[in-house]
Design a protein around this motif. Sequence first.
Motif, PDB file in Angstrom:
ATOM      1  N   MET A   1       0.909  -1.356  -0.138  1.00 19.51           N
ATOM      2  CA  MET A   1      -0.077  -0.394  -0.398  1.00 19.51           C
ATOM      3  C   MET A   1       0.457   1.144  -0.428  1.00 19.51           C
ATOM      4  SD  MET A   1      -2.995   0.716   2.405  1.00 19.51           S
ATOM      5  CE  MET A   1      -1.860   1.286   3.807  1.00 19.51           C
ATOM      6  N   PHE A   2       0.655   2.596  -1.098  1.00 20.42           N
ATOM      7  CA  PHE A   2       0.631   3.343  -0.418  1.00 20.42           C
ATOM      8  C   PHE A   2       0.251   4.929   0.637  1.00 20.42           C
ATOM      9  CE2 PHE A   2       3.343   2.048  -4.406  1.00 20.42           C
ATOM     10  CZ  PHE A   2       3.833   3.017  -4.711  1.00 20.42           C
ATOM     11  N   VAL A   3       0.795   5.555   1.151  1.00 20.50           N
ATOM     12  CA  VAL A   3      -0.181   6.536   1.713  1.00 20.50           C
ATOM     13  C   VAL A   3       0.673   7.212   1.231  1.00 20.50           C
ATOM     14  CG1 VAL A   3      -0.760   6.996   3.996  1.00 20.50           C
ATOM     15  CG2 VAL A   3      -0.774   4.484   4.139  1.00 20.50           C
ATOM     16  N   GLY A   4      -0.271   8.296   1.235  1.00 16.28           N
ATOM     17  CA  GLY A   4       0.494   9.816   1.037  1.00 16.28           C
ATOM     18  C   GLY A   4      -0.024  11.131   2.315  1.00 16.28           C
ATOM     19  N   ALA A   5       0.353  11.736   2.576  1.00 15.08           N
ATOM     20  CA  ALA A   5      -0.251  12.887   3.543  1.00 15.08           C
ATOM     21  C   ALA A   5      -0.337  14.086   3.046  1.00 15.08           C
ATOM     22  CB  ALA A   5      -0.461  12.304   5.602  1.00 15.08           C
ATOM     23  N   SER A   6      -0.509  15.056   3.639  1.00  9.06           N
ATOM     24  CA  SER A   6      -0.367  16.230   3.369  1.00  9.06           C
ATOM     25  C   SER A   6      -1.262  17.683   4.333  1.00  9.06           C
ATOM     26  CB  SER A   6      -0.505  16.418   2.088  1.00  9.06           C
ATOM     27  OG  SER A   6      -0.085  18.123   1.867  1.00  9.06           O
ATOM     28  N   ASN A   7      -0.800  18.599   3.828  1.00 11.96           N
ATOM     29  CA  ASN A   7      -1.797  19.847   5.297  1.00 11.96           C
ATOM     30  C   ASN A   7      -2.164  20.067   4.996  1.00 11.96           C
ATOM     31  OD1 ASN A   7       0.664  19.200   7.389  1.00 11.96           O
ATOM     32  ND2 ASN A   7       1.547  20.845   7.210  1.00 11.96           N
ATOM     33  N   VAL A   8      -2.125  20.364   3.620  1.00 14.44           N
ATOM     34  CA  VAL A   8      -3.225  21.561   2.283  1.00 14.44           C
ATOM     35  C   VAL A   8      -3.124  20.611   0.787  1.00 14.44           C
ATOM     36  CG1 VAL A   8      -2.653  23.448   3.504  1.00 14.44           C
ATOM     37  CG2 VAL A   8      -1.489  22.445   1.283  1.00 14.44           C
ATOM     38  N   LEU A   9      -4.434  20.884   0.615  1.00 11.61           N
ATOM     39  CA  LEU A   9      -4.524  19.714  -1.032  1.00 11.61           C
ATOM     40  C   LEU A   9      -3.869  20.751  -1.872  1.00 11.61           C
ATOM     41  CD1 LEU A   9      -8.631  19.952  -0.615  1.00 11.61           C
ATOM     42  CD2 LEU A   9      -7.005  17.827  -1.385  1.00 11.61           C
ATOM     43  N   PRO A  10      -3.908  20.270  -3.282  1.00 13.46           N
ATOM     44  CA  PRO A  10      -2.751  20.559  -3.996  1.00 13.46           C
ATOM     45  C   PRO A  10      -3.812  21.719  -4.675  1.00 13.46           C
ATOM     46  CG  PRO A  10      -3.682  18.932  -5.189  1.00 13.46           C
ATOM     47  CD  PRO A  10      -3.817  18.840  -3.635  1.00 13.46           C
ATOM     48  N   GLU A  11      -2.622  22.840  -5.029  1.00 11.74           N
ATOM     49  CA  GLU A  11      -3.139  24.188  -6.111  1.00 11.74           C
ATOM     50  C   GLU A  11      -2.910  24.257  -7.420  1.00 11.74           C
ATOM     51  OE1 GLU A  11      -1.866  27.665  -3.769  1.00 11.74           O
ATOM     52  OE2 GLU A  11      -2.909  27.437  -1.991  1.00 11.74           O
ATOM     53  N   GLU A  12      -1.335  23.244  -7.678  1.00 16.19           N
ATOM     54  CA  GLU A  12      -1.285  23.701  -9.392  1.00 16.19           C
ATOM     55  C   GLU A  12      -2.274  22.526  -9.500  1.00 16.19           C
ATOM     56  OE1 GLU A  12       3.348  22.819  -9.649  1.00 16.19           O
ATOM     57  OE2 GLU A  12       3.195  24.253  -7.743  1.00 16.19           O
ATOM     58  N   GLU A  13      -2.340  22.861 -10.782  1.00 19.92           N
ATOM     59  CA  GLU A  13      -3.109  21.469 -11.650  1.00 19.92           C
ATOM     60  C   GLU A  13      -2.541  20.436 -11.990  1.00 19.92           C
ATOM     61  OE1 GLU A  13      -5.568  21.888 -15.901  1.00 19.92           O
ATOM     62  OE2 GLU A  13      -5.356  23.538 -14.891  1.00 19.92           O
ATOM     63  N   SER A  14      -1.433  20.690 -12.588  1.00 19.92           N
ATOM     64  CA  SER A  14      -0.271  19.391 -12.633  1.00 19.92           C
ATOM     65  C   SER A  14      -0.428  18.717 -11.816  1.00 19.92           C
ATOM     66  CB  SER A  14       1.246  19.849 -12.861  1.00 19.92           C
ATOM     67  OG  SER A  14       1.329  20.553 -11.766  1.00 19.92           O
ATOM     68  N   LEU A  15      -1.178  19.185 -10.457  1.00 15.88           N
ATOM     69  CA  LEU A  15      -0.742  17.384  -9.672  1.00 15.88           C
ATOM     70  C   LEU A  15      -1.743  17.092  -9.289  1.00 15.88           C
ATOM     71  CD1 LEU A  15       1.589  19.842  -6.714  1.00 15.88           C
ATOM     72  CD2 LEU A  15       2.044  18.402  -8.061  1.00 15.88           C
ATOM     73  N   ASN A  16      -3.224  17.484  -9.638  1.00 13.21           N
ATOM     74  CA  ASN A  16      -4.779  16.874  -9.533  1.00 13.21           C
ATOM     75  C   ASN A  16      -4.851  15.414  -9.773  1.00 13.21           C
ATOM     76  OD1 ASN A  16      -5.669  19.224  -8.575  1.00 13.21           O
ATOM     77  ND2 ASN A  16      -6.051  20.100 -11.043  1.00 13.21           N
ATOM     78  N   ALA A  17      -3.473  15.161 -10.267  1.00 19.71           N
ATOM     79  CA  ALA A  17      -3.742  13.808 -11.058  1.00 19.71           C
ATOM     80  C   ALA A  17      -2.940  12.781  -9.946  1.00 19.71           C
ATOM     81  CB  ALA A  17      -2.576  13.553 -12.533  1.00 19.71           C
ATOM     82  N   LEU A  18      -2.064  14.010  -9.020  1.00 18.46           N
ATOM     83  CA  LEU A  18      -1.149  13.002  -7.919  1.00 18.46           C
ATOM     84  C   LEU A  18      -2.436  12.818  -7.461  1.00 18.46           C
ATOM     85  CD1 LEU A  18       1.287  11.887  -7.400  1.00 18.46           C
ATOM     86  CD2 LEU A  18       1.521  13.789  -6.123  1.00 18.46           C
ATOM     87  N   LEU A  19      -2.997  13.338  -6.881  1.00 17.87           N
ATOM     88  CA  LEU A  19      -4.743  13.345  -6.011  1.00 17.87           C
ATOM     89  C   LEU A  19      -5.101  11.934  -6.106  1.00 17.87           C
ATOM     90  CD1 LEU A  19      -5.671  14.316  -3.259  1.00 17.87           C
ATOM     91  CD2 LEU A  19      -6.977  15.968  -4.622  1.00 17.87           C
ATOM     92  N   ASP A  20      -5.815  12.384  -7.672  1.00 16.14           N
ATOM     93  CA  ASP A  20      -6.406  11.456  -8.096  1.00 16.14           C
ATOM     94  C   ASP A  20      -5.840  10.004  -7.733  1.00 16.14           C
ATOM     95  OD1 ASP A  20      -9.036  11.235  -9.456  1.00 16.14           O
ATOM     96  OD2 ASP A  20      -7.417  10.116 -11.451  1.00 16.14           O
ATOM     97  N   ARG A  21      -4.570   9.103  -8.033  1.00 16.21           N
ATOM     98  CA  ARG A  21      -4.315   8.183  -7.947  1.00 16.21           C
ATOM     99  C   ARG A  21      -4.722   7.730  -6.245  1.00 16.21           C
ATOM    100  NH1 ARG A  21      -3.657   9.063 -12.330  1.00 16.21           N
ATOM    101  NH2 ARG A  21      -1.789   8.750 -13.633  1.00 16.21           N
ATOM    102  N   PHE A  22      -5.036   8.504  -5.623  1.00 12.50           N
ATOM    103  CA  PHE A  22      -5.455   7.995  -4.053  1.00 12.50           C
ATOM    104  C   PHE A  22      -7.054   7.609  -3.866  1.00 12.50           C
ATOM    105  CE2 PHE A  22      -1.957  10.497  -3.747  1.00 12.50           C
ATOM    106  CZ  PHE A  22      -0.839   9.183  -2.702  1.00 12.50           C
ATOM    107  N   LEU A  23      -7.707   6.259  -3.795  1.00 11.79           N
ATOM    108  CA  LEU A  23      -8.940   6.328  -4.075  1.00 11.79           C
ATOM    109  C   LEU A  23      -9.422   7.122  -2.382  1.00 11.79           C
ATOM    110  CD1 LEU A  23     -11.493   5.134  -5.532  1.00 11.79           C
ATOM    111  CD2 LEU A  23     -10.820   3.536  -4.814  1.00 11.79           C
ATOM    112  N   ILE A  24      -8.964   6.275  -1.698  1.00 16.51           N
ATOM    113  CA  ILE A  24      -9.610   6.356  -0.411  1.00 16.51           C
ATOM    114  C   ILE A  24      -8.772   8.229   0.227  1.00 16.51           C
ATOM    115  CG2 ILE A  24      -9.757   6.261   1.956  1.00 16.51           C
ATOM    116  CD1 ILE A  24     -11.487   4.607   0.659  1.00 16.51           C
TER     117      ILE A  24
END
Length: 265
Positions: free
Chosen positions: A144-167
């Motif tokens: 499993m991969f787990v990602g974490a952040s204090n904030v959601l991405p502001e750059e559009e290029s990073l939306n694809a990264l957020l999309d890789r996390f189903l939960i």
Amino acid sequence: MDNITKLNEVLKYVKQAFIGKDEIVDLLGVCLVARENAFLLGPPGTAKSAIIRLLSQCIADGKNFEYLLTRFTEPNEIFGPFDIRKLKDGELITNTEGMMPEASMIFLDEIFNANSAILNSLLMALNEKIFRRGKETKKLPALMFVGASNVLPEEESLNALLDRFLIRAKCDYVDPDKLHEVLLAGWSLDNELQKENPIIAAEEIKQLQAECRKVNLAHVRKELLFKHHIFTGEAKPNVGRLLPALNLTKAHADRFLEAFATILG
């Protein structure tokens, strides 16, 4: 003790250590069985890293990889440096020992700091569990991969990264009324470090993941396909992989579909 009982014992142990985080721990357990990625959003000091670290410690025979990403993180820091010995022979081969491509549990903190140098390889690793760098291609043993952040991405290029996390779960501060319980749990954890914590082997989790894929979803497949478009590109196709991990009955599935229809509008 069977594998699912072992996993439940591990999850129970983590819940006891972190007051008010039961839902997050349960979601991590579901992701572990479904081999899906999880994302934790929350301010500093909400135990995001600590929860993943304790869960990782309960997985035997597996290698754990944890890294705090910055804007200047280089591929070598995540995937490993090029092997100098091979480089002398004209081959670009990555020495992945102790790095992300060899890990079972992977935690990437402040994941939206990922820069363009690592983004493409990271996207493929998250989505397909494959490491590709130049001519190198290898399957990842990641549970499993787990990602974490204090904030959601502001750059559009990073939306694809957020999309890789189903939960995706919000990890917030504990209710002040439970502060006494938090202090007791922390004291208990510190004093029980010498005791044996419940353990599940990485291979046993892989067996659970294999069993999860065998679950028959015939009773919900048509509704997923034709009514909610789960497998037609209008929603995430890997949502279907979560259903067996949730151990759904028909009644559970109906409630899930009703809620999902509301989300889709």
